[in-house]
Design a protein around this motif. Structure first.
Motif, PDB file in Angstrom:
ATOM      1  N   UNK A 158      31.843  16.463 -13.107  1.00 22.81           N
ATOM      2  CA  UNK A 158      31.499  16.916 -11.759  1.00 22.81           C
ATOM      3  C   UNK A 158      30.098  16.499 -11.323  1.00 22.81           C
ATOM      4  N   UNK A 159      29.178  16.393 -12.267  1.00 26.35           N
ATOM      5  CA  UNK A 159      27.774  16.146 -11.926  1.00 26.35           C
ATOM      6  C   UNK A 159      27.319  14.707 -12.170  1.00 26.35           C
ATOM      7  N   UNK A 160      28.246  13.872 -12.582  1.00 30.05           N
ATOM      8  CA  UNK A 160      27.916  12.471 -12.892  1.00 30.05           C
ATOM      9  C   UNK A 160      26.751  12.370 -13.888  1.00 30.05           C
ATOM     10  N   UNK A 161      26.761  13.270 -14.863  1.00 31.28           N
ATOM     11  CA  UNK A 161      25.696  13.250 -15.868  1.00 31.28           C
ATOM     12  C   UNK A 161      26.208  12.796 -17.237  1.00 31.28           C
ATOM     13  N   UNK A 162      27.424  12.279 -17.260  1.00 28.20           N
ATOM     14  CA  UNK A 162      27.991  11.802 -18.524  1.00 28.20           C
ATOM     15  C   UNK A 162      28.630  12.884 -19.361  1.00 28.20           C
ATOM     16  N   UNK A 163      28.633  14.118 -18.868  1.00 27.22           N
ATOM     17  CA  UNK A 163      29.235  15.234 -19.596  1.00 27.22           C
ATOM     18  C   UNK A 163      30.495  15.678 -18.852  1.00 27.22           C
ATOM     19  N   UNK A 164      31.615  15.763 -19.575  1.00 31.00           N
ATOM     20  CA  UNK A 164      32.861  16.186 -18.963  1.00 31.00           C
ATOM     21  C   UNK A 164      32.824  17.699 -18.742  1.00 31.00           C
ATOM     22  N   UNK A 165      32.996  18.093 -17.495  1.00 22.43           N
ATOM     23  CA  UNK A 165      32.874  19.510 -17.152  1.00 22.43           C
ATOM     24  C   UNK A 165      34.195  20.270 -17.222  1.00 22.43           C
ATOM     25  N   UNK A 166      35.302  19.596 -16.937  1.00 24.05           N
ATOM     26  CA  UNK A 166      36.612  20.251 -16.931  1.00 24.05           C
ATOM     27  C   UNK A 166      37.644  19.320 -17.573  1.00 24.05           C
ATOM     28  N   UNK A 167      38.506  19.909 -18.374  1.00 20.50           N
ATOM     29  CA  UNK A 167      39.646  19.183 -18.929  1.00 20.50           C
ATOM     30  C   UNK A 167      40.928  19.816 -18.392  1.00 20.50           C
ATOM     31  N   UNK A 168      41.845  18.964 -17.934  1.00 21.01           N
ATOM     32  CA  UNK A 168      43.148  19.420 -17.467  1.00 21.01           C
ATOM     33  C   UNK A 168      44.211  18.907 -18.435  1.00 21.01           C
ATOM     34  N   UNK A 169      44.965  19.824 -19.001  1.00 22.92           N
ATOM     35  CA  UNK A 169      46.004  19.470 -19.978  1.00 22.92           C
ATOM     36  C   UNK A 169      47.377  19.711 -19.367  1.00 22.92           C
ATOM     37  N   UNK A 170      48.234  18.705 -19.486  1.00 24.66           N
ATOM     38  CA  UNK A 170      49.636  18.833 -19.090  1.00 24.66           C
ATOM     39  C   UNK A 170      50.476  18.712 -20.356  1.00 24.66           C
ATOM     40  N   UNK A 176      50.615  23.974 -18.248  1.00 19.21           N
ATOM     41  CA  UNK A 176      49.301  23.382 -17.997  1.00 19.21           C
ATOM     42  C   UNK A 176      48.198  24.324 -18.446  1.00 19.21           C
ATOM     43  N   UNK A 177      47.077  23.720 -18.806  1.00 17.69           N
ATOM     44  CA  UNK A 177      45.906  24.503 -19.200  1.00 17.69           C
ATOM     45  C   UNK A 177      44.661  23.814 -18.675  1.00 17.69           C
ATOM     46  N   UNK A 178      43.708  24.611 -18.245  1.00 20.41           N
ATOM     47  CA  UNK A 178      42.427  24.104 -17.756  1.00 20.41           C
ATOM     48  C   UNK A 178      41.326  24.705 -18.630  1.00 20.41           C
ATOM     49  N   UNK A 179      40.486  23.841 -19.172  1.00 22.54           N
ATOM     50  CA  UNK A 179      39.424  24.322 -20.062  1.00 22.54           C
ATOM     51  C   UNK A 179      38.086  23.728 -19.628  1.00 22.54           C
ATOM     52  N   UNK A 180      37.136  24.610 -19.413  1.00 26.32           N
ATOM     53  CA  UNK A 180      35.751  24.193 -19.170  1.00 26.32           C
ATOM     54  C   UNK A 180      34.985  24.415 -20.479  1.00 26.32           C
ATOM     55  N   UNK A 181      34.475  23.380 -21.092  1.00 28.53           N
ATOM     56  CA  UNK A 181      33.758  23.557 -22.362  1.00 28.53           C
ATOM     57  C   UNK A 181      32.606  24.553 -22.261  1.00 28.53           C
ATOM     58  N   UNK A 182      32.002  24.651 -21.085  1.00 30.07           N
ATOM     59  CA  UNK A 182      30.861  25.559 -20.931  1.00 30.07           C
ATOM     60  C   UNK A 182      31.287  27.021 -20.890  1.00 30.07           C
ATOM     61  N   UNK A 183      32.531  27.277 -20.512  1.00 28.54           N
ATOM     62  CA  UNK A 183      33.031  28.662 -20.464  1.00 28.54           C
ATOM     63  C   UNK A 183      34.532  28.652 -20.724  1.00 28.54           C
TER      64      UNK A 183
END
Length: 202
Positions: A158-170, A176-183
């Motif tokens: 989301x922030x174009x900082x090279x860190x993936x903020x959200x993962x969407x799993x199908x 489906x599952x949505x995981x934010x590594x930060x929370x």
């Protein structure tokens, strides 16, 4: 004539005794076979339970390393070396609950499909008077459970900082599952979507 009838009866008695003894032997033998089959089924149930328990425990223990893999965008690396830790400890407990002892527990890493194979030995013996050595014969059984990752995924920075903020799993079945590594959400709410656990023939 009376004497002859008595003689015939006397000759028939040993045959009668032998027939009764033979029938008794067959009954005991069938009982032993039935008990052995029941013990085998019980051992297989214990093996199945122990393998599933180990696989489910492994899935529970995936939480920390899996979330760490999300932070570093290295899910494939995680899947190639899934950690099992003390999963086999759970296998012993479930084997014991089913009146058996764990003889071996072998985890094998296989990328998206990791397996755990357990072998158990029942505690009861056949112990039949008509089968020599049956007092020491115990049923053994083996089972294999699989921990299978069954999803495709995409990630968003989301922030174009090279860190993936959200993962969407199908995943299989359209789940489906949505995981934010930060929370991340509670692992119990997503682990069963991401990783399937079931018995397999090996």
């Amino acid at each position: 004539m009376t004497a002859r009838l008595r003689l015939d009866r006397g000759q028939a008695f040993p045959i009668y005794v032998m027939m009764v003894a033979g029938l008794l032997f067959l009954a005991l033998a069938f009982f032993a076979v039935g008990k052995a089959s029941a013990l085998r089924n019980g051992a297989q149930g214990a093996a199945d339970a122990s393998a599933l328990a180990a696989a489910q425990t492994a899935r529970e223990q995936f939480e920390a390393p899996f979330i760490a893999a999300l932070w570093t965008d290295s899910i494939d690396v995680f899947l190639q070396a899934s950690p099992f830790y003390a999963a086999c400890g759970a296998a012993q407990g479930f084997a014991s609950d089913n009146d058996a002892d764990l003889r071996s527990c072998i985890p094998e890493e296989g990328g998206h499909r990791d397996t755990i194979t357990t072998e158990v030995e029942g505690r009861d013996t056949v112990d039949s008077s008509v089968i020599p050595g049956s007092d020491k014969t115990r049923a053994t059984a083996e089972a294999t459970a699989i921990v299978e990752f069954r999803c495709d995924w995409k990630s968003v920075d989301l922030n174009d900082d090279g860190v993936k903020d959200i993962y969407f799993f199908t995943c299989d079945g359209g789940r489906m599952a949505e995981i934010r590594p930060s929370s991340p959400p509670p692992w119990s709410s997503v682990s069963k979507i991401l990783f399937d656990v079931h018995l397999v023939d090996k």
